[in-house]
Design an enzyme around this catalytic site. Structure first.
Site, PDB file in Angstrom:
ATOM      1  N   ASP A   7       0.742  -1.425   0.698  1.00  0.00           N
ATOM      2  CA  ASP A   7       0.292   0.333  -0.078  1.00  0.00           C
ATOM      3  C   ASP A   7       0.451   1.305   0.280  1.00  0.00           C
ATOM      4  O   ASP A   7       2.180   1.056  -0.423  1.00  0.00           O
ATOM      5  CB  ASP A   7      -1.227  -0.077   1.254  1.00  0.00           C
ATOM      6  CG  ASP A   7      -0.156   0.770   2.804  1.00  0.00           C
ATOM      7  OD1 ASP A   7       0.774   0.073   2.385  1.00  0.00           O
ATOM      8  OD2 ASP A   7      -1.047   0.138   3.866  1.00  0.00           O
ATOM      9  N   CYS A  64       2.526  -3.087   4.049  1.00  0.00           N
ATOM     10  CA  CYS A  64       2.082  -2.005   4.192  1.00  0.00           C
ATOM     11  C   CYS A  64       2.685  -1.357   5.542  1.00  0.00           C
ATOM     12  O   CYS A  64       3.759  -2.115   5.653  1.00  0.00           O
ATOM     13  CB  CYS A  64       0.109  -2.589   4.768  1.00  0.00           C
ATOM     14  SG  CYS A  64       0.099  -3.674   5.902  1.00  0.00           S
ATOM     15  N   THR A  66       1.753  -1.721   8.945  1.00  0.00           N
ATOM     16  CA  THR A  66       2.182  -2.971  10.230  1.00  0.00           C
ATOM     17  C   THR A  66       3.366  -4.157   9.631  1.00  0.00           C
ATOM     18  O   THR A  66       2.997  -5.064  10.018  1.00  0.00           O
ATOM     19  CB  THR A  66       1.174  -3.288  10.755  1.00  0.00           C
ATOM     20  OG1 THR A  66      -0.092  -3.915  10.396  1.00  0.00           O
ATOM     21  CG2 THR A  66       1.170  -1.532  11.604  1.00  0.00           C
ATOM     22  N   HIS A  97       8.538 -24.523   8.586  1.00  0.00           N
ATOM     23  CA  HIS A  97       6.535 -25.383   9.482  1.00  0.00           C
ATOM     24  C   HIS A  97       5.598 -25.065   9.123  1.00  0.00           C
ATOM     25  O   HIS A  97       5.365 -26.300   8.631  1.00  0.00           O
ATOM     26  CB  HIS A  97       7.038 -25.215  10.937  1.00  0.00           C
ATOM     27  CG  HIS A  97       8.144 -25.605  11.454  1.00  0.00           C
ATOM     28  ND1 HIS A  97       8.065 -25.774  13.416  1.00  0.00           N
ATOM     29  CD2 HIS A  97       9.181 -26.112  11.359  1.00  0.00           C
ATOM     30  CE1 HIS A  97       9.308 -25.529  14.265  1.00  0.00           C
ATOM     31  NE2 HIS A  97      10.330 -25.948  12.404  1.00  0.00           N
ATOM     32  N   HIS A 132       5.572 -31.966   9.640  1.00  0.00           N
ATOM     33  CA  HIS A 132       4.887 -30.512   9.644  1.00  0.00           C
ATOM     34  C   HIS A 132       4.067 -30.274   8.423  1.00  0.00           C
ATOM     35  O   HIS A 132       2.446 -29.331   8.354  1.00  0.00           O
ATOM     36  CB  HIS A 132       5.963 -29.440   8.755  1.00  0.00           C
ATOM     37  CG  HIS A 132       7.415 -29.107  10.446  1.00  0.00           C
ATOM     38  ND1 HIS A 132       7.093 -28.792  11.592  1.00  0.00           N
ATOM     39  CD2 HIS A 132       8.392 -29.991  10.199  1.00  0.00           C
ATOM     40  CE1 HIS A 132       7.822 -29.122  12.270  1.00  0.00           C
ATOM     41  NE2 HIS A 132       8.388 -29.474  11.562  1.00  0.00           N
TER      42      HIS A 132
HETATM   43  C1  RB5 Z   1      -2.448   2.999   5.688  1.00  0.00           C
HETATM   44  O1  RB5 Z   1      -2.496   3.519   6.889  1.00  0.00           O
HETATM   45  C2  RB5 Z   1      -2.231   1.175   6.925  1.00  0.00           C
HETATM   46  O2  RB5 Z   1      -3.497   0.992   7.912  1.00  0.00           O
HETATM   47  C3  RB5 Z   1      -1.847   0.338   6.740  1.00  0.00           C
HETATM   48  O3  RB5 Z   1      -0.893   0.301   5.736  1.00  0.00           O
HETATM   49  C4  RB5 Z   1      -1.548  -1.198   7.609  1.00  0.00           C
HETATM   50  O4  RB5 Z   1      -1.000  -0.642   8.256  1.00  0.00           O
HETATM   51  C5  RB5 Z   1      -2.495  -1.944   7.194  1.00  0.00           C
HETATM   52  O5  RB5 Z   1      -2.699  -2.671   8.350  1.00  0.00           O
END
Ligand code: RB5
Length: 149
Positions: A7, A64, A66, A97, A132
């Protein structure tokens, strides 16, 4: 063929990861996003996940903020085992695994050098099989609505 998608939060990290794919001599398909305009991560995670699930791509890498949201999206696609990996040990073990066919990374959680190492490990580690593989088969059974014990 490696699928890659991200993203808006992860454009520069995608470029770093693509440099690793090029170093490794691997072909890749970039499913976007291609700009830093705010966009919904499920759309891009799903595009790459469908390419892996269909066999068009062998493995996939998602990024993304996180790594959580885009990985959750990929795991809604039948046949996808996407592991959130923000460290190299998780990248090794998700292959050995869990026979993960995709990983997700957090561009707001880790730096580019760590991300590149995680990608190298993910792409060079094979699944171990044996017990596994039996457990991975259970995941597939669950996905197919079967009972497991
Ligand atoms: C975008 O702002 C953020 O929500 C996205 O990159 C991500 O971290 C979502 O899980």
């Amino acid at each position: 063929m490696i699928a890659i998608a991200n993203d808006h939060s992860a454009l520069s990290m995608k470029k770093e990861i693509i440099s690793v794919l090029e170093e490794m001599g691997l072909e890749y398909k970039d499913f976007g996003t291609y700009t830093d305009a705010s966009c919904p991560y499920p759309v891009f995670g799903a595009r790459a996940a469908h390419a892996v699930a269909s066999g068009e791509c062998d493995r996939g890498i998602l990024i993304c903020g996180t790594g959580i949201g885009i990985g959750l999206a990929a795991n809604k696609v039948k046949g996808i085992r996407c592991a959130l990996c923000n460290d190299p040990l998780s990248a090794r073990l998700c292959r050995e695994h869990n026979n993960a066919n995709m990983i997700s990374l957090g561009a707001r959680i880790i730096g580019p050098e760590l991300a590149k190492e995680i990608v190298r490990v993910f792409l060079t580690t094979e699944a171990l099989g044996g017990r596994h593989a039996e457990r991975v088969a259970m995941l597939t059974a669950l996905e197919n609505g079967e009972e497991i014990e």
